[in-house]
Every structure is written in C-alpha cells, then in structure tokens.
Design an enzyme around this catalytic site. Structure first.
Site, PDB file in Angstrom:
ATOM      1  N   LEU A 194       0.858  -1.195   0.000  1.00 10.59           N
ATOM      2  CA  LEU A 194       0.000   0.000   0.000  1.00 10.59           C
ATOM      3  C   LEU A 194       0.889   1.238   0.000  1.00 10.59           C
ATOM      4  O   LEU A 194       1.771   1.356   0.848  1.00 10.59           O
ATOM      5  CB  LEU A 194      -0.767  -0.040   1.332  1.00 10.59           C
ATOM      6  CG  LEU A 194      -2.200   0.447   1.425  1.00 10.59           C
ATOM      7  CD1 LEU A 194      -3.084  -0.274   0.430  1.00 10.59           C
ATOM      8  CD2 LEU A 194      -2.714   0.191   2.849  1.00 10.59           C
ATOM      9  N   HIS A 195       0.690   2.127  -0.957  1.00 13.66           N
ATOM     10  CA  HIS A 195       1.461   3.372  -0.882  1.00 13.66           C
ATOM     11  C   HIS A 195       0.840   4.532  -1.643  1.00 13.66           C
ATOM     12  O   HIS A 195       1.345   5.653  -1.603  1.00 13.66           O
ATOM     13  CB  HIS A 195       2.895   3.162  -1.401  1.00 13.66           C
ATOM     14  CG  HIS A 195       2.966   3.054  -2.894  1.00 13.66           C
ATOM     15  ND1 HIS A 195       2.683   1.902  -3.558  1.00 13.66           N
ATOM     16  CD2 HIS A 195       3.260   3.974  -3.852  1.00 13.66           C
ATOM     17  CE1 HIS A 195       2.806   2.093  -4.858  1.00 13.66           C
ATOM     18  NE2 HIS A 195       3.155   3.355  -5.069  1.00 13.66           N
TER      19      HIS A 195
END
Ligand code: UD1
Length: 372
Positions: free
Chosen positions: A213-214
C-alpha cells in the site's frame, strides 16, 4: 576502444529514480552493454528514492553497476522534487550531450528528465508508454500523459497502450509494441528468488496473503487508510497477512496515530520494505495479493496469483481482461467480500499477455540498432 569507434557509438542515458524503475531499466542496460561497438549506455539515478531498502537493495539484486550520475534530489513536494530533478539533470545533459534519453514508467523522475531532454532537442524514448488510468487526480497519470506527449519513441507494454496513444492522435510511426520489460527481470531472477529465505526470516509456515500500500489516495488520508486497515483486521481473522511497508505508508500510519491499531493485529506481520528477490518470493508463494501498486498487478498476473487491486481504476487493464487481477472499491465490506471469495476457492484464472516473454529488452535494442 579508440576515439573513432567511440564517435560511432550512440550515447544513451537510462534514467532511474524510484523503486519501480530499477527492474525496468536493468535488463535494458545489460542488453545495450552487449553491443559496445554500437552503444554507450549510462545509468542516471535521480535519487528520488534514496533509502537503502528502496534503492541499493534493488541495484544489488538486479546486479546493476553504480549509477554513472547520482543527482541526490531526495523527497519533496511534487513541484520541488520535479524542479530539483530538472535543474540537476540539465547540467548532466549539457556536459554529456547524449543522442538518446530513455525514461521509464510514470514517476516524477520520468517526466522531469523527459522535459529536460526534449527542450535540448535530444530524442526521448518512453518505456511503458500508452498506459492510462484516465484519472487525472493521480500524479502518475499526469506524468504518463506529459511524457508520452513529448517522447519520440513510445515503447508500449501491451496493445491497449497502442490504442490509447492512437486515440490521442500520436502518429503510429512513433509507437512500438515491445512488451513488458519487468517480465525480463522477473524471468532472469525467478529461480534465485525462489531460493530466498524471506519466509523463514519472517517465521511464516502457513498460508498467507501479501499486502502492499502506498498510493497517496489510499494512505494520505486517515479515512481511506482506516477503511483499508479495518478490512485487513477482519481478513486477518481468516489468513495470515504479510505487509512489507512502504516508507510513505509508515509515515502516514504514524501521523494518523494508527500505529497501535496495526500492531494490535496479531495475524498481520509487518516488515520493512524488502528487496527484489524477497518480494518475488513473497508473491510466488502468496495465496493472494492485495495491493495498490501498478507493477504488482503485472507480476501477479505473470505468476497466476490472484490479485485484488485496492483502487477504483487501473492503467493496466490487461491484468484484468487477461490476468488474475480484480479492482476493489475503497470500502471495507467490499474488500472483505473479495478476500473471502478467494479464500473459499473462487479463484480467477488468467493467461500471460503477449510479449511478456523476457525478450522486451532485445526488441528495444533492435529498434535502436537500426538507427545507430
Ligand atoms: C513514487 C511514485 C509512484 C510509485 C512509487 C513506488 C511519483 C509521483 N510517485 O511514490 O508512482 O508507485 O514511487 O514506490 O513519482 N521516502 C523515504 N525513502 C525513500 C523514498 C521515499 O522515506 O527512499 C518517503 C518520504 O517520506 C517521501 C515519501 O516516502 O516523502 C514519498 O516518496 P515519493 O518518492 O515522493 O513518492 P512515493 O510515494 O514513493
């Protein structure tokens, strides 16, 4: 090599800056190096990603030499980071005067270096051209559109890229369907990655799902982050989760005071971001993957591992039409439902798209051999 031979070489700059660039440029750099009589390739690293784990680990795993130039731009707002890259790369261009600049993907380093080069009338090739999410709220979409609009050679990974470019009015003569170069790296290092001991290091013996996740749209606001973390909390009741965390996400979790929530999930294994071999291994062995990355949608399609992409759109629709990918809305219940669907054996089969075959670097070098 004597100076006459050197004068015959095509001088090429290969630009890297952020983590997803490294596995795209490594095979191309190596392929150009096979023909020293024709090409002299230099690696230029902008320094957009600078942590050991985001950069050096990948240079090491991908057996890349030290960059010829390191611009040390570091992090910053989009304007500041882009400006710093442009200012520093321009100096290198003035000194070096390459015949061709190759940029990859959709990060700030991609568009910044492309703009510098075209303004100095140096031809630019864009590796991974033509991809569109059609969401201009994403910084990457702006980088893609800008870079494609000014590049001379548009090297596409899949035919949807050709279609998008033609619809935007790009002359067909500029478009080259070369395939997915990330798969060149994946195939070269797959057997080494299979030997990685990352699962032992993380003490994982059982089935697990892998998470990354980013994206700013997912991690830069507390509400969005909570929607996703609540889903992970629920899913971790059914399967172990491995979450190698991106520095941006770590910073945001801290900023929103969500550290304790993440730590309290006993079945969620948080790790630092990992190197290339370790991450391929984590993908290969996963039951399924939940991500908002672009490249992981492609790698999971190649491996045939189910992937849930936590985004409303993708610039890589072929991973849905042909691969194992599925988009999931940013909604806790939807994420849980899709994960449970996979856990109950409802698994989407996929095929490997055309030219995701490990020969993309060869096809690209052939194009430029005709011009050298
Ligand atoms: C960038 C790319 C994104 C890509 C991603 C892969 C842009 C606009 N975004 O996003 O498309 O998917 O890389 O990782 O180019 N940081 C560190 N160490 C590092 C690098 C970053 O701690 O080595 C932290 C900093 O706090 C920084 C933040 O991460 O402010 C974001 O870094 P940045 O390069 O701006 O964007 P990414 O989110 O990594």
């Amino acid at each position: 090599m004597n100076s006459k031979a050197q004068n015959m070489q095509m001088k090429i700059h290969l630009i890297v800056g952020a983590r997803p660039n490294f596995m795209k440029m490594a095979p191309l750099y190596k392929e150009f190096c096979k023909y020293p009589e024709k090409f002299s390739a230099k690696l230029i690293h902008t320094g957009q990603h600078y942590d050991e784990r985001m950069s050096k680990f990948f240079f090491d795993d991908l057996q890349m030499p030290k960059p010829d130039e390191y611009l040390e731009v570091g992090s910053g707002t989009h304007g500041r980071q882009t400006a710093k890259i442009m200012e520093r790369y321009e100096v290198v261009l003035q000194k070096d005067k390459p015949d061709l600049v190759i940029v990859a993907g959709d990060v700030n380093s991609t568009s910044a270096c492309a703009i510098d080069a075209v303004k100095m009338h140096i031809p630019v090739a864009h590796l991974e051209a033509g991809l569109r999410s059609f969401a201009r709220t994403m910084p990457e979409e702006i980088n893609r559109i800008l870079t494609d609009a000014i590049s001379d050679y548009l090297l596409t990974p899949s035919l949807d890229g050709n279609k998008n470019l033609i619809e935007e009015g790009v002359p067909e003569a500029k478009i080259f369907f070369v395939g997915n170069i990330m798969i060149d790296s994946l195939l070269q290092y797959r057997s080494r990655a299979a030997k990685s001991d990352i699962l032992q290091r993380l003490k994982i013996k059982e089935e697990y799902a892998l998470i990354t996740l980013h994206r700013p749209s997912n991690v830069d606001n507390k509400k969005g982050l909570l929607i996703i973390l609540n889903a992970f909390e629920n899913i971790s009741g059914s399967i172990k989760l491995i979450f190698p965390i991106h520095p941006r996400t770590r910073k945001q979790i801290r900023k929103f005071g969500l550290d304790e929530k993440v730590k309290s999930m006993q079945n969620l294994i948080l790790s630092e971001s990992v190197g290339y071999y370790d991450f391929l291994k984590l993908q290969m062995e996963a039951k399924f993957i939940m991500t908002d990355s672009g490249g992981i949608q492609e790698e999971s399609t190649f491996f045939g591992i189910p992937c849930l992409t936590l985004r409303p759109n993708t610039e890589r629709p072929i991973t849905i039409s042909q691969g194992t990918n599925k988009l999931v809305k940013l909604n806790t219940q939807d994420i849980i439902k899709e994960a449970q669907n996979i856990l109950s054996g409802n698994i989407k089969a996929g095929t490997i798209p055309k030219y995701w075959d490990g020969k993309t670097a060869e096809r690209i070098v052939k194009i430029f051999s005709k011009k050298a």
